[in-house]
Design a protein around this motif. Structure first.
Motif, short mmCIF file in Angstrom:
data_model
loop_
_atom_site.label_atom_id
_atom_site.label_comp_id
_atom_site.label_asym_id
_atom_site.label_seq_id
_atom_site.Cartn_x
_atom_site.Cartn_y
_atom_site.Cartn_z
N PHE A 1 8.94 4.07 -6.21
CA PHE A 1 8.41 3.17 -5.46
C PHE A 1 8.53 4.14 -3.63
O PHE A 1 9.26 4.17 -3.41
CB PHE A 1 8.95 1.87 -5.28
CG PHE A 1 9.00 1.60 -6.70
CD1 PHE A 1 7.70 0.38 -7.38
CD2 PHE A 1 9.80 1.45 -7.65
CE1 PHE A 1 7.44 -0.68 -8.93
CE2 PHE A 1 9.98 0.41 -8.63
CZ PHE A 1 9.16 -0.21 -9.24
N CYS A 2 7.71 3.89 -3.42
CA CYS A 2 7.73 4.22 -2.38
C CYS A 2 7.04 3.97 -1.68
O CYS A 2 5.61 3.38 -1.35
CB CYS A 2 7.22 6.09 -1.73
SG CYS A 2 6.20 6.65 -2.65
N GLN A 3 7.11 3.92 0.44
CA GLN A 3 5.80 3.48 1.11
C GLN A 3 4.92 4.54 1.79
O GLN A 3 3.85 3.98 2.32
CB GLN A 3 6.64 3.13 2.87
CG GLN A 3 7.96 2.13 2.44
CD GLN A 3 7.30 0.41 1.68
OE1 GLN A 3 6.09 0.59 2.50
NE2 GLN A 3 7.77 0.35 1.04
N ASP B 1 0.27 4.23 -9.14
CA ASP B 1 -0.81 3.24 -8.81
C ASP B 1 -0.61 2.54 -7.86
O ASP B 1 0.97 2.40 -6.85
CB ASP B 1 -0.07 2.01 -9.64
CG ASP B 1 -0.04 1.78 -11.23
OD1 ASP B 1 -1.51 2.28 -11.21
OD2 ASP B 1 0.54 1.17 -11.79
N PRO B 2 -1.10 1.54 -6.84
CA PRO B 2 -1.66 1.70 -5.41
C PRO B 2 0.18 0.37 -5.23
O PRO B 2 -0.80 -0.58 -6.46
CB PRO B 2 -2.60 1.33 -4.58
CG PRO B 2 -3.97 1.34 -5.92
CD PRO B 2 -3.17 1.39 -7.62
N LEU B 3 0.86 0.10 -4.86
CA LEU B 3 2.00 -0.98 -4.26
C LEU B 3 0.90 -2.55 -4.09
O LEU B 3 0.41 -2.33 -3.19
CB LEU B 3 2.89 -0.96 -3.73
CG LEU B 3 3.98 0.25 -4.13
CD1 LEU B 3 4.73 0.10 -2.81
CD2 LEU B 3 4.71 0.20 -5.52
N GLY B 4 1.49 -3.27 -4.11
CA GLY B 4 0.59 -4.75 -3.44
C GLY B 4 -0.94 -4.59 -3.82
O GLY B 4 -1.42 -5.30 -3.92
N ARG B 5 -1.23 -4.07 -5.68
CA ARG B 5 -2.38 -4.48 -6.34
C ARG B 5 -2.35 -4.81 -7.19
O ARG B 5 -0.96 -4.93 -7.96
CB ARG B 5 -3.15 -3.15 -6.38
CG ARG B 5 -3.12 -3.08 -5.32
CD ARG B 5 -5.02 -2.11 -4.90
NE ARG B 5 -5.50 -1.49 -3.55
CZ ARG B 5 -5.88 -0.81 -3.55
NH1 ARG B 5 -6.49 -0.27 -5.21
NH2 ARG B 5 -6.24 -0.08 -2.86
N TRP C 1 -2.31 8.79 -2.20
CA TRP C 1 -1.38 10.49 -0.80
C TRP C 1 -1.45 9.69 0.45
O TRP C 1 -2.79 8.17 0.37
CB TRP C 1 -2.47 11.24 -1.26
CG TRP C 1 -1.63 12.54 -0.21
CD1 TRP C 1 -2.25 12.65 1.20
CD2 TRP C 1 -0.38 12.86 -0.76
NE1 TRP C 1 -1.28 13.77 1.22
CE2 TRP C 1 -0.44 13.92 -0.24
CE3 TRP C 1 -0.06 13.50 -1.80
CZ2 TRP C 1 0.50 15.50 0.24
CZ3 TRP C 1 1.44 13.79 -1.87
CH2 TRP C 1 1.71 14.90 -0.95
N ARG C 2 -0.19 9.47 0.95
CA ARG C 2 -0.02 8.78 1.87
C ARG C 2 -0.21 7.50 2.13
O ARG C 2 -0.55 7.05 2.60
CB ARG C 2 -0.29 9.61 3.13
CG ARG C 2 -0.25 10.92 3.29
CD ARG C 2 -1.15 11.75 4.07
NE ARG C 2 -0.20 13.08 4.75
CZ ARG C 2 -0.37 14.21 6.08
NH1 ARG C 2 -1.95 13.92 6.40
NH2 ARG C 2 -0.82 15.41 6.06
N GLU C 3 -0.13 6.87 0.63
CA GLU C 3 0.35 5.62 1.16
C GLU C 3 0.85 4.85 0.14
O GLU C 3 2.09 5.65 -0.43
CB GLU C 3 -1.85 4.89 0.43
CG GLU C 3 -2.96 5.37 0.56
CD GLU C 3 -3.75 4.76 -0.11
OE1 GLU C 3 -3.17 4.76 -1.28
OE2 GLU C 3 -5.44 5.17 0.82
#
Length: 251
Positions: free
Chosen positions: A205-207, A247-251, A231-233
């Motif tokens: 997991f990363c910001q 996977d995008p975080l928060g979805r 990328w960069r998200e």
């Protein structure tokens, strides 16, 4: 008795053996054709010029389809060294392979003993390459590790048990590894390797995903493979079967 011998007699032993966990790249060889091997190797290196520079490599034979007795390890070693890759050993095969490996001055490992294929895509800072960021971390047995300071180029942080939590950025040329999950509360610009003992349920997991390499249980992607998704998200990197997905975080 010489002076040096007398001095040695009053000192402790000049070396000791210690167990250590190291990440090694395994090149799983399916068949060997010298011309094709070199072409494929050049193509891989071209993706990122510093990807395999001075990389220690183990040749894996678990998936080899040809006659193992016909393998020419000297050709393999020569081709790899031409591209600054250092072949350390051979994994798998029978007693004939063990003999061939010994003749080529290579270590021999039984099948499944060389760890996960974890490549090193960045050159890093050679002056700091062996530095580990232990001073910046708090750890409890079995509870993973928490790092509060940035992990800079050439540094390596390893959580041999549990998760690794980093409350700061991971810089380009840095490497973070964990037996479990990796949580980075900042940009990930270096390398992150989760589930290094084979935990396929581990995630990263990363910001901000800007990594040189991510790996879960030995399955990896380099930056060129990551730039089409997340990328960069803020992102989560996980395994879906044998495929590494973002996977995008928060979805």
């Amino acid at each position: 008795m010489t002076e040096s011998a007398a001095m040695a007699g009053t000192r402790d032993a000049c070396f000791e053996f210690r167990g250590a966990t190291q990440t090694l790249t395994v090149l799983e060889l399916r068949y060997f054709d010298m011309e094709m091997f070199e072409k494929n190797l050049r193509d891989k290196i071209r993706q990122a010029p510093n990807f395999f520079r001075d990389l220690p490599l183990v040749i894996g034979l678990d998936q080899y389809e040809g006659n193992l007795a016909d393998l020419d390890f000297f050709q393999l070693i020569g081709c790899c060294r031409t591209h600054s890759i250092q072949v350390l050993g051979v994994r798998g095969g029978d007693e004939d392979v063990r003999r061939l490996a010994r003749n080529a001055s290579l270590a021999w490992l039984p099948a499944g003993r060389a760890g996960h294929p974890l490549p090193d895509p960045a050159e890093g800072d050679t002056a700091e390459a062996a530095t580990e960021a232990h001073a910046d971390s708090d750890a409890a047995p079995g509870a993973g590790k928490v790092v509060t300071q940035p992990v800079r180029s050439g540094q390596q942080v390893y959580a041999p048990e549990g998760d690794l939590i980093i409350m700061a950025p991971v810089g380009a040329g840095a490497e973070v590894l964990a037996a479990g999950h990796i949580h980075i509360y900042g940009p990930l610009r270096g390398r992150a390797l989760a589930g290094v003992h084979g935990d396929s349920n581990a995630s990263i997991f990363c910001q901000s995903l800007e990594a040189e390499l991510v790996s879960v249980a030995g399955h990896y992607k380099i930056s060129e493979d990551l730039q089409d998704s997340g990328w960069r998200e803020p992102a989560r990197v996980r395994l879906n079967g044998d495929a590494l997905v973002v996977d995008p975080l928060g979805r």
